[in-house]
Enzyme design. Structure first.
Site, PDB file in Angstrom:
ATOM      1  N   CYS A 196       0.816  -1.229   0.000  1.00  0.00           N
ATOM      2  CA  CYS A 196       0.000   0.000   0.000  1.00  0.00           C
ATOM      3  C   CYS A 196       0.848   1.276   0.000  1.00  0.00           C
ATOM      4  CB  CYS A 196      -0.947   0.006   1.194  1.00  0.00           C
ATOM      5  SG  CYS A 196      -2.110  -1.342   1.130  1.00  0.00           S
ATOM      6  N   ASN A 211     -10.005  -0.103  -0.457  1.00  0.00           N
ATOM      7  CA  ASN A 211      -8.553   0.002  -0.415  1.00  0.00           C
ATOM      8  C   ASN A 211      -7.983  -0.564  -1.718  1.00  0.00           C
ATOM      9  OD1 ASN A 211      -5.821  -0.247   0.067  1.00  0.00           O
ATOM     10  ND2 ASN A 211      -6.057  -1.106   2.127  1.00  0.00           N
ATOM     11  N   HIS A 241      -3.261   7.513   2.165  1.00  0.00           N
ATOM     12  CA  HIS A 241      -3.651   6.195   1.646  1.00  0.00           C
ATOM     13  C   HIS A 241      -5.068   5.893   2.119  1.00  0.00           C
ATOM     14  CE1 HIS A 241      -3.879   2.036   0.764  1.00  0.00           C
ATOM     15  NE2 HIS A 241      -3.670   1.622   1.994  1.00  0.00           N
TER      16      HIS A 241
HETATM   17  O1  UT7 Z   1      -3.753  -0.811   3.446  1.00  0.00           O
HETATM   18  C1  UT7 Z   1      -3.002  -1.561   4.326  1.00  0.00           C
HETATM   19  C2  UT7 Z   1      -3.345  -1.235   5.688  1.00  0.00           C
HETATM   20  N1  UT7 Z   1      -4.519  -1.944   6.132  1.00  0.00           N
HETATM   21  C3  UT7 Z   1      -5.306  -1.351   6.972  1.00  0.00           C
HETATM   22  O2  UT7 Z   1      -5.086  -0.209   7.269  1.00  0.00           O
HETATM   23  C4  UT7 Z   1      -6.382  -2.136   7.647  1.00  0.00           C
HETATM   24  C5  UT7 Z   1      -6.286  -1.880   9.115  1.00  0.00           C
HETATM   25  N2  UT7 Z   1      -7.337  -2.505   9.904  1.00  0.00           N
HETATM   26  C6  UT7 Z   1      -8.614  -2.105   9.814  1.00  0.00           C
HETATM   27  O3  UT7 Z   1      -8.974  -1.265   9.012  1.00  0.00           O
HETATM   28  C7  UT7 Z   1      -9.599  -2.695  10.802  1.00  0.00           C
HETATM   29  O4  UT7 Z   1      -8.892  -3.423  11.792  1.00  0.00           O
HETATM   30  C8  UT7 Z   1     -10.653  -3.611  10.135  1.00  0.00           C
HETATM   31  C9  UT7 Z   1     -11.606  -2.789   9.316  1.00  0.00           C
HETATM   32  C10 UT7 Z   1      -9.960  -4.657   9.281  1.00  0.00           C
HETATM   33  C11 UT7 Z   1     -11.466  -4.322  11.216  1.00  0.00           C
HETATM   34  O5  UT7 Z   1     -12.054  -3.376  12.100  1.00  0.00           O
HETATM   35  P1  UT7 Z   1     -11.924  -3.564  13.671  1.00  0.00           P
HETATM   36  O6  UT7 Z   1     -12.705  -2.485  14.289  1.00  0.00           O
HETATM   37  O7  UT7 Z   1     -10.463  -3.655  13.994  1.00  0.00           O
HETATM   38  O8  UT7 Z   1     -12.678  -4.920  13.884  1.00  0.00           O
HETATM   39  P2  UT7 Z   1     -12.123  -6.278  14.521  1.00  0.00           P
HETATM   40  O9  UT7 Z   1     -11.124  -6.921  13.620  1.00  0.00           O
HETATM   41  O10 UT7 Z   1     -11.712  -5.991  15.913  1.00  0.00           O
HETATM   42  O11 UT7 Z   1     -13.439  -7.150  14.517  1.00  0.00           O
HETATM   43  C12 UT7 Z   1     -14.578  -6.800  15.289  1.00  0.00           C
HETATM   44  C13 UT7 Z   1     -15.666  -7.837  15.074  1.00  0.00           C
HETATM   45  C14 UT7 Z   1     -15.166  -9.268  15.203  1.00  0.00           C
HETATM   46  O12 UT7 Z   1     -16.183 -10.013  15.846  1.00  0.00           O
HETATM   47  P3  UT7 Z   1     -16.042 -10.388  17.419  1.00  0.00           P
HETATM   48  O13 UT7 Z   1     -14.774 -11.146  17.540  1.00  0.00           O
HETATM   49  O14 UT7 Z   1     -15.997  -9.059  18.123  1.00  0.00           O
HETATM   50  O15 UT7 Z   1     -17.286 -11.180  17.675  1.00  0.00           O
HETATM   51  C15 UT7 Z   1     -15.043  -9.737  13.781  1.00  0.00           C
HETATM   52  O16 UT7 Z   1     -15.212 -11.123  13.648  1.00  0.00           O
HETATM   53  O17 UT7 Z   1     -16.172  -7.727  13.748  1.00  0.00           O
HETATM   54  C16 UT7 Z   1     -16.177  -9.001  13.122  1.00  0.00           C
HETATM   55  N3  UT7 Z   1     -15.995  -8.833  11.683  1.00  0.00           N
HETATM   56  C17 UT7 Z   1     -17.016  -8.591  10.837  1.00  0.00           C
HETATM   57  N4  UT7 Z   1     -18.331  -8.477  11.034  1.00  0.00           N
HETATM   58  C18 UT7 Z   1     -19.099  -8.195   9.957  1.00  0.00           C
HETATM   59  C19 UT7 Z   1     -14.827  -8.839  10.984  1.00  0.00           C
HETATM   60  N5  UT7 Z   1     -15.079  -8.599   9.691  1.00  0.00           N
HETATM   61  C20 UT7 Z   1     -16.417  -8.433   9.570  1.00  0.00           C
HETATM   62  C21 UT7 Z   1     -17.267  -8.165   8.489  1.00  0.00           C
HETATM   63  N6  UT7 Z   1     -18.601  -8.052   8.729  1.00  0.00           N
HETATM   64  N7  UT7 Z   1     -16.813  -8.002   7.230  1.00  0.00           N
END
Ligand code: UT7
Length: 325
Positions: A115, A282, A252
């Site tokens: 990225c 992204n 980004h």
């Molecule tokens: O470009 C390269 C750099 N990449 C990035 O910058 C990405 C960086 N990370 C992020 O943007 C975020 O961490 C995400 C958008 C990937 C995830 O957001 P988050 O607020 O960190 O969520 P999380 O991973 O802590 O997940 C929260 C909950 C989980 O459920 P439990 O364990 O709390 O029951 C996940 O299983 O959300 C669940 N979850 C989803 N639910 C619905 C994960 N993906 C999804 C989904 N739809 N697509």
């Protein structure tokens, strides 16, 4: 004393025709439009058609950039394609772009910094242009991430999309002050200790497969804001500019929450932040020039504006660039 600077002559982009909305994705994996919008700001992404390769996206973006710059392709003597999704393992996608533009002189190569690829690309091209060896360059970010996504993994497949965008840079003599037009400073960083937090689980030397993108999203998120702000402070230190001097912040486009937090921490006003992640998700190396192109087309970024770019991605790699448009 005058000095050579890399001045932006034009910008262009290309997004594949097919749009995949959050609602449509919710019919394929266990997710909702509400979750995706709340956690990321993404509303839709574009998906390349069957037979549409990264080079095709790159060529279309390059043609748009050349047209915006009012320059002939034959005047280009350097092409860098930042991509993690090349057409083939080799040759470089950049030579396919070069051939597609009908260019037979100069140099063309790919750059892999995930990225951060576009920021790495303009830093590399800036250094080469300032040697005086090359005069006019295309820096292209082009990706078909839809090809390396695991479409059954809701934690990653909702985040990424396909697209390409490009800038034309030209070596120009400038007065040699911080008010010059062109790239004023670039800062690149990496830390391979984090390489398993965001990676693709395949490759020619390891598995002989293409592989799928894997990410510890929460861990990436945790590091992102600190790394971004750190490398932007490097840009401020190098130039003496501060957040108050920035006309446009073009980060980004990975996650609106990361963008908002970084801008807030740096003291950059929300109305100066260009956000396009809602429209294409992204797109990795293509995301910054896609956002740049949007803000140029809608009249926000104008000649003379001070534009701050930053990216952070797999590796980890991260970087910043400060550009006088
Ligand atoms: O470009 C390269 C750099 N990449 C990035 O910058 C990405 C960086 N990370 C992020 O943007 C975020 O961490 C995400 C958008 C990937 C995830 O957001 P988050 O607020 O960190 O969520 P999380 O991973 O802590 O997940 C929260 C909950 C989980 O459920 P439990 O364990 O709390 O029951 C996940 O299983 O959300 C669940 N979850 C989803 N639910 C619905 C994960 N993906 C999804 C989904 N739809 N697509």
């Amino acid at each position: 004393m005058t000095m050579l600077r890399s001045v932006v002559l034009g910008c262009g982009s290309y997004l594949p025709e097919r749009v995949l909305s959050n609602e449509e994705l919710a019919g394929q994996v266990d997710t909702t439009d509400e979750w995706i919008v709340q956690r990321t700001g993404i509303r839709q992404r574009h998906i390349a058609a069957t037979g549409e390769f990264t080079s095709h996206l790159g060529i279309a973006a390059a043609k748009a950039a050349l047209s915006a710059a009012h320059v002939d392709a034959q005047t280009i003597d350097l092409i860098v394609v930042a991509t993690s999704t090349p057409d083939l393992t080799f040759p470089a996608t950049a030579v396919s772009v070069q051939a597609g533009l009908g260019i037979t002189r100069g140099a063309a190569f790919d750059l892999q910094a995930v990225c951060s690829g576009f920021v790495y690309g303009i830093a590399t091209v800036d250094a080469l242009l300032r040697t005086g060896t090359y005069t006019r360059a295309l820096v292209i970010g082009a990706e078909t991430f839809s090809r390396i996504l695991d479409w059954t993994d809701r934690t990653t497949c909702v985040l990424f999309g396909d697209g390409a965008a490009a800038v034309v840079l030209e070596a120009q003599q400038q007065p040699g002050t911080r008010d010059d037009r062109g790239i004023l400073t670039t800062h690149l960083r990496s830390d391979g200790r984090h390489k398993s937090k965001l990676y693709v689980d395949g490759g020619p030397s390891s598995t002989q497969t293409v592989g799928h993108l894997r990410m510890e999203g929460r861990a990436v998120f945790k590091h992102a804001v600190a790394m971004i702000t750190d490398v932007i402070e490097d840009a401020f230190r190098a130039t003496g500019y501060t957040a108050a001097d920035i006309d446009w912040f073009v980060p980004h486009q990975a996650n609106k929450r990361i963008i908002d937090d970084s801008a807030h921490r740096l003291g950059i006003a929300p109305e100066k932040v260009v956000i396009t992640v809602d429209m294409h998700g992204n797109t990795s190396a293509a995301s910054i020039p896609l956002a740049l192109n949007t803000a140029i087309r809608d009249g926000r970024i104008k000649k003379g504006d001070l534009v701050l770019l930053e990216a952070m991605g797999g590796g980890f790699t991260w970087g910043s660039a400060l550009v006088r448009w």
